[in-house]
Write a protein that holds these residues in place. Structure first.
Motif, PDB file in Angstrom:
ATOM      1  N   VAL A   1       6.408  12.738  10.710  1.00  0.00           N
ATOM      2  CA  VAL A   1       5.035  13.233  10.793  1.00  0.00           C
ATOM      3  C   VAL A   1       4.537  13.446   9.369  1.00  0.00           C
ATOM      4  CG1 VAL A   1       3.499  15.022  11.673  1.00  0.00           C
ATOM      5  CG2 VAL A   1       5.547  14.399  12.965  1.00  0.00           C
ATOM      6  N   SER A   2       3.394  12.875   9.028  1.00  0.00           N
ATOM      7  CA  SER A   2       2.914  12.929   7.643  1.00  0.00           C
ATOM      8  C   SER A   2       2.789  14.356   7.124  1.00  0.00           C
ATOM      9  CB  SER A   2       1.570  12.199   7.528  1.00  0.00           C
ATOM     10  OG  SER A   2       0.580  12.818   8.332  1.00  0.00           O
TER      11      SER A   2
ATOM     12  N   PRO B   1      -3.467   4.000   9.316  1.00  0.00           N
ATOM     13  CA  PRO B   1      -4.872   4.108   8.890  1.00  0.00           C
ATOM     14  C   PRO B   1      -5.020   3.773   7.405  1.00  0.00           C
ATOM     15  CG  PRO B   1      -3.907   6.289   9.023  1.00  0.00           C
ATOM     16  CD  PRO B   1      -2.836   5.330   9.469  1.00  0.00           C
ATOM     17  N   PHE B   2      -4.958   2.496   7.086  1.00  0.00           N
ATOM     18  CA  PHE B   2      -5.044   2.078   5.694  1.00  0.00           C
ATOM     19  C   PHE B   2      -6.379   2.510   5.085  1.00  0.00           C
ATOM     20  CE2 PHE B   2      -1.968  -1.311   7.022  1.00  0.00           C
ATOM     21  CZ  PHE B   2      -0.965  -0.971   6.132  1.00  0.00           C
TER      22      PHE B   2
ATOM     23  N   HIS C   1       2.797   7.529   3.239  1.00  0.00           N
ATOM     24  CA  HIS C   1       2.949   7.488   4.689  1.00  0.00           C
ATOM     25  C   HIS C   1       2.365   6.226   5.317  1.00  0.00           C
ATOM     26  CE1 HIS C   1       2.823  12.099   4.076  1.00  0.00           C
ATOM     27  NE2 HIS C   1       4.069  11.671   4.062  1.00  0.00           N
ATOM     28  N   MET C   2       1.782   5.341   4.501  1.00  0.00           N
ATOM     29  CA  MET C   2       1.136   4.136   5.021  1.00  0.00           C
ATOM     30  C   MET C   2       2.152   3.006   5.196  1.00  0.00           C
ATOM     31  SD  MET C   2      -2.176   5.044   5.126  1.00  0.00           S
ATOM     32  CE  MET C   2      -1.651   6.694   5.622  1.00  0.00           C
TER      33      MET C   2
ATOM     34  N   THR D   1       0.819  -1.216   0.000  1.00  0.00           N
ATOM     35  CA  THR D   1       0.000   0.000   0.000  1.00  0.00           C
ATOM     36  C   THR D   1       0.849   1.262   0.000  1.00  0.00           C
ATOM     37  OG1 THR D   1      -1.692  -1.206   1.248  1.00  0.00           O
ATOM     38  CG2 THR D   1      -1.875   1.197   1.190  1.00  0.00           C
ATOM     39  N   GLY D   2       1.824   1.330   0.889  1.00  0.00           N
ATOM     40  CA  GLY D   2       2.635   2.528   1.011  1.00  0.00           C
ATOM     41  C   GLY D   2       3.514   2.806  -0.192  1.00  0.00           C
ATOM     42  N   SER D   3       3.667   1.827  -1.066  1.00  0.00           N
ATOM     43  CA  SER D   3       4.507   1.988  -2.260  1.00  0.00           C
ATOM     44  C   SER D   3       3.708   2.330  -3.509  1.00  0.00           C
ATOM     45  CB  SER D   3       5.310   0.693  -2.509  1.00  0.00           C
ATOM     46  OG  SER D   3       6.144   0.393  -1.425  1.00  0.00           O
TER      47      SER D   3
END
Length: 516
Positions: free
Chosen positions: A456-457, A345-346, A369-370, A78-80
């Motif tokens: 921090v996002s 928080p996906f 940021h996931m 997901t984060g990629s």
């Protein structure tokens, strides 16, 4: 005679360090590229695999591959997600005729949004690539039978990864699998047999399942018996895989695992000290028995347990997280954790929706940021800077390192009669990896100057690869903008609303401006 087609299959990856590094010792690792490659006809296709986990960013370390393929197949976590876009932009610029098919967790999380970027948006499992091949290239380019290409998966050495089941039978509120809502299933046994046959001789066979026992003990035992037959013939020595707490409820499961050559199992402990949070996240299976007691029973039974903990700064105080570390350090019966990650928080999960409803999602949060090392949620119990300090160093046992090393020595003494030398070595590697992950997983980057992260996002730095290093056509320049989930006002980006919000919360206008 049909023209041969060049196929490049890439597992994309963003390292936590925000640097162009190679995680050459990453475990577990990707198996999807080898499985995807098994559907291409070797008589009509030249297939190459590339794994950014082990080999680094494609355009940085092997830019000559960008314009090579006739078809580019992409997959990743997901984060990629943004890496899928980057490589698509490069490939389409270098070869406008290239066909791009993308799948994996990131695409499943944003299925509607994804269709604007790829020729084929794949939401199913690996066999979906067969229909893509048939439609995009023709039936002559589809393999007559599935034959995994582990011979091309250069990053798979001692560990032989395979898939014997898919998804999970539980629906934990924070899990990305819950977000996409796919049912647990066990493919026919010949699918597993094909993978084991193609792997050849390997010391360790790794069941790359999300939950190996999700269909009950009978199916679990049937698959292990298939493995055991090959182990008895000398093909494999050990097996490992992912389980849930239910695996430990019956001693016969532990005994069966040991007898069939289990070196370790991975489980999501998540917390030793917060049954309320586990209940809120619908992970009630972890509240039935004491977690420390289950781990002790498994290790006494000859099965090493590897696990992770979750830090949710909206529910867990730093005092509570320090108690978690102290529980581990003070109890030699508990193995060392493999990781402690910040709650993610996906998109599409109940956890995402609850956090949004409570106004807890931080502004300017992206898909990038996931990944568990970035704060995406407003802390409610402690000052934000102290939370950041824990994410940066506390989850690496800063302040507890001497006690943690002493714990490991006591752990090894405690289980010297029930765990073998290989299991003890594996446990010690886990201890080193959680304290110094870059040095252990990507040793080539250990001495490089680190990128100064904020963790921090809202303020986190972008990876250098968001600035193109190769030519990119004008129509693809926006592929390098980060995929935004939550805008500066703390609201969901309208461009992804159809994917991350329930129907009642989506905009009803005829057109939605595509803001990224």
């Amino acid at each position: 005679m049909r023209q041969r087609k060049k196929i490049l299959i890439v597992n994309v990856f963003f390292p936590d360090e925000r640097m162009a590094i190679k995680r050459s010792n990453q475990v577990p690792n990707a198996v999807a590229p080898a499985l995807l490659a098994g559907y291409f006809n070797p008589a009509t296709c030249d297939v190459r695999l590339y794994n950014e986990v082990n080999s680094g960013f494609l355009e940085v370390f092997q830019p000559e591959l960008i314009g090579w393929p006739d078809m580019l197949v992409l997959t990743g976590l997901t984060g990629s997600f943004d890496r899928l876009l980057h490589l698509t932009a490069y490939a389409k610029t270098a070869n406008p005729d290239v066909v791009v098919a993308a799948g994996g967790h990131g695409v499943r999380a944003l299925p509607t949004y994804s269709r604007a970027f790829f020729d084929y948006t794949c939401l199913g499992d690996v066999e979906e690539i067969a229909e893509v091949i048939r439609e995009a290239l023709g039936a002559d380019y589809l393999a007559e039978r599935f034959n995994p290409r582990y011979d091309l998966a250069y990053w798979i050495n001692r560990l032989g990864y395979a898939e014997s089941s898919r998804n999970c039978n539980f629906q934990c509120g924070f899990c990305s699998l819950t977000g996409v809502g796919r049912k647990y299933e066990v493919p026919p046994m010949d699918y597993l047999d094909a993978q084991m046959e193609a792997l050849g001789k390997r010391p360790i066979f790794f069941f790359q399942d999300n939950q190996i026992m999700g269909s009950g003990p009978e199916s679990f035992r049937e698959r292990l018996q298939r493995f055991q037959a090959r182990r008895a013939a000398g093909q494999f020595k050990y097996w490992s895989g992912f389980v849930t707490d239910t695996f430990f409820w019956e001693d016969e499961n532990i005994d069966f695992a040991r007898e069939t050559g289990c070196i370790s199992v991975f489980v999501g402990v998540e917390s030793f000290d917060d049954e309320q949070w586990l209940g809120e996240q619908n992970k009630k299976q972890n509240s039935r028995y004491n977690q420390a007691e289950l781990l002790r029973r498994a290790c006494d039974g000859g099965v090493l347990v590897q696990y992770g903990l979750v830090y949710d700064p909206t529910r867990h105080s730093l005092a509570q997280m320090n108690r978690e570390l102290e529980i581990i350090c003070d109890n030699p019966e508990i193995p060392p954790p493999n990781f402690i990650f910040t709650a993610i928080p996906f998109p599409g999960t109940p956890f995402f929706q609850d956090s949004l409803d409570q106004g807890l999602l931080l502004p300017n949060t992206h898909m990038r940021h996931m990944e568990g090392s970035t704060l995406c949620l407003k802390p409610t119990l402690d000052p934000q800077q102290e939370v950041i300090d824990f994410i940066r160093a506390g989850r690496r046992f800063a302040g507890y390192r001497k006690r943690f090393l002493q714990h490991q020595a006591r752990f090894l003494r405690r289980y010297r009669h029930s765990l073998n030398r290989d299991q003890m070595l594996l446990s010690s590697i886990a201890t080193a990896a959680i304290m110094a992950p870059t040095a252990v997983l990507g040793p080539g980057a250990a001495l490089r100057r680190k990128v100064q992260r904020t963790h921090v996002s809202t303020t986190e730095v972008l990876d250098g690869v968001y600035t193109p290093c190769l030519p990119v056509a004008e129509q693809y320049r926006h592929y390098f903008l980060p995929t935004n989930l939550v805008n500066w006002g703390g609201e969901v980006n309208p461009a992804v609303a159809d994917d991350v919000l329930p129907p009642a919360r989506r905009q009803t206008t005829a057109e939605v401006v595509q803001l990224r």
